[in-house]
Design a protein around this motif. Structure first.
Motif, PDB file in Angstrom:
ATOM      1  N   ALA A   1       0.813  -1.218   0.000  1.00 55.71           N
ATOM      2  CA  ALA A   1       0.000   0.000   0.000  1.00 55.71           C
ATOM      3  C   ALA A   1       0.839   1.257   0.000  1.00 55.71           C
ATOM      4  N   THR A   2       2.128   1.192   0.219  1.00 60.25           N
ATOM      5  CA  THR A   2       2.981   2.374   0.241  1.00 60.25           C
ATOM      6  C   THR A   2       3.013   3.029  -1.136  1.00 60.25           C
ATOM      7  N   PRO A   3       2.683   4.313  -1.232  1.00 53.71           N
ATOM      8  CA  PRO A   3       2.678   4.958  -2.554  1.00 53.71           C
ATOM      9  C   PRO A   3       4.112   5.118  -3.079  1.00 53.71           C
ATOM     10  N   ARG A   4       4.283   4.787  -4.340  1.00 49.90           N
ATOM     11  CA  ARG A   4       5.609   4.861  -4.944  1.00 49.90           C
ATOM     12  C   ARG A   4       5.464   4.942  -6.453  1.00 49.90           C
ATOM     13  N   ILE A   5       6.565   5.355  -7.075  1.00 47.72           N
ATOM     14  CA  ILE A   5       6.625   5.456  -8.534  1.00 47.72           C
ATOM     15  C   ILE A   5       7.757   4.569  -9.010  1.00 47.72           C
TER      16      ILE A   5
END
Length: 400
Positions: free
Chosen positions: A34-38
């Motif tokens: 769930a950690t937002p990342r690109i």
């Protein structure tokens, strides 16, 4: 037997601990996912592909907002293609962050889901033109706004007047619609209960007027003419006007506040649901009552003004009370008394009409109630003064 039980318990405890560890590992994996990342994937032809992963909502983004925003802005300037299909969640906060990083326009190449497209469509709004400042001064604009508000009030008052005319015709055809009890109650409230304040103010005004007049007349040796000045000014002008101003501030504000409270508490809506006319049940009794009570209040106020003037004339000029009372009928023609009572009747109708007009316009909130009551008092006094000036011009033209 004991060894069997201990072995069973140990096996169960081991099983529980294994399950707990599995749940912890699963929760940790979900948190990591769930950690937002690109994820930037370079391509042989072109600047590459930026794939968004994780939960791009407000809470997960609050710790990585600046980092992700800078990363997204850098990839956008390189002309990177974007893939949003792997996102677990995207809310307005994440969409707004991407929108600002992209320079508030969509990239040339983007893959997304239909719900993402709908969310960004709300952000892709046309820029509204900045309104140019008007050339007219602020005072002129405010004056124009006041004129429009006055026109709105005139239209509303005309509509209310027409409705009152229709209701009066219905009441003539069906006298049972007349609420005699409400008329009687309003006569008592606007007439009998106003006698105290009108008597006090009228007496003090009479003392002041007589004292100032007597000082000027004594210089010319015309002390006796104080009776003529007081009698003519009080019966014809000062008495009805003073009574109207006091009643407008006391009874007019009470009428407006009563209708306004009924609007706030939704009693007017309840009357409409039951099919009861507001004008027949609430407005007409107040107008009829104040039209009857106002001449009596004006007569009482005029008597109190003359009483105060008589006391002051006795103290300053030494005029006897009997001489003062006998000189008033000789100095003041009878027509002035009827003119004053007729003006007071018209003043009462105007005050009640203006008070009910503002009361029915109040919105269901306390601020509107306060503003409406204040505007009602100011407008009532203004209308009374305008009507008094109109009467003076008409009587002057008729030679009365």
């Amino acid at each position: 037997m004991d060894r069997l039980i201990r072995g069973y318990a140990g096996s169960q405890g081991h099983k529980v601990s294994v399950e707990t560890m599995a749940e912890a590992e699963s929760a940790e994996q979900d948190s990591a996912a769930a950690t937002p990342r690109i994820e930037h994937q370079p391509l042989e032809s072109g600047p590459g592909l930026a794939r968004l992963q994780g939960d791009w909502s407000l809470l997960p983004l609050r710790g990585n907002f600046e980092t992700l925003s800078a990363q997204a802005a850098g990839l956008w300037r390189e002309g990177t293609a974007w893939d949003l299909r792997s996102l677990r969640r995207l809310d307005n906060a994440g969409a707004m962050m991407l929108w600002d990083a992209w320079g508030q326009r969509l990239p040339a190449q983007i893959d997304w889901l239909p719900e993402h497209q709908a969310m960004f469509a709300k952000l892709d709004l046309p820029k509204l033109p900045v309104p140019r400042r008007g050339r007219m001064p602020a005072g002129v604009t405010a004056f124009g706004r006041d004129l429009l508000l006055m026109a709105e009030h005139l239209v509303g008052a005309t509509r209310l007047l027409g409705q009152l005319a229709i209701d009066c015709w219905q009441m003539l055809r069906r006298p049972g619609l007349i609420s005699w009890r409400d008329i009687s109650i309003n006569i008592y409230r606007t007439g009998a209960q106003a006698m105290g304040i009108t008597a006090l103010v009228g007496f003090l005004v009479g003392v002041t007027l007589s004292y100032l007049t007597s000082r000027q007349l004594r210089l010319f040796g015309a002390d006796i003419y104080v009776i003529n000045i007081l009698g003519l000014s009080v019966w014809r002008e000062l008495g009805p006007l003073l009574a109207a101003i006091l009643v407008a501030g006391r009874s007019g504000s009470a009428m407006t506040a009563q209708l306004g409270v009924m609007r706030v508490t939704q009693e007017l809506d309840a009357l409409s649901v039951m099919g009861i006319s507001h004008t027949i049940r609430l407005v007409l009794p107040k107008i009829f009552a104040l039209g009857v009570a106002m001449p009596l209040v004006a007569l009482w106020t005029s008597c109190m003004v003359l009483a105060g003037g008589m006391v002051a004339a006795r103290a300053t000029l030494g005029l006897d009370y009997v001489q003062f009372l006998q000189g008033i009928p000789a100095a003041v023609p009878e027509a002035n008394l009827w003119l004053g009572l007729g003006k007071a009747h018209v003043f009462g109708l105007l005050i009640a009409f203006v008070a009910c007009h503002f009361g029915l316009r109040i919105k269901p909130n306390s601020e509107s109630l306060a503003i409406g009551t204040t505007s009602s008092v100011v407008s009532s006094i203004t209308v009374v003064i305008i009507a008094d000036a109109a009467f003076a011009i008409i009587f002057q033209g008729l030679g009365i």
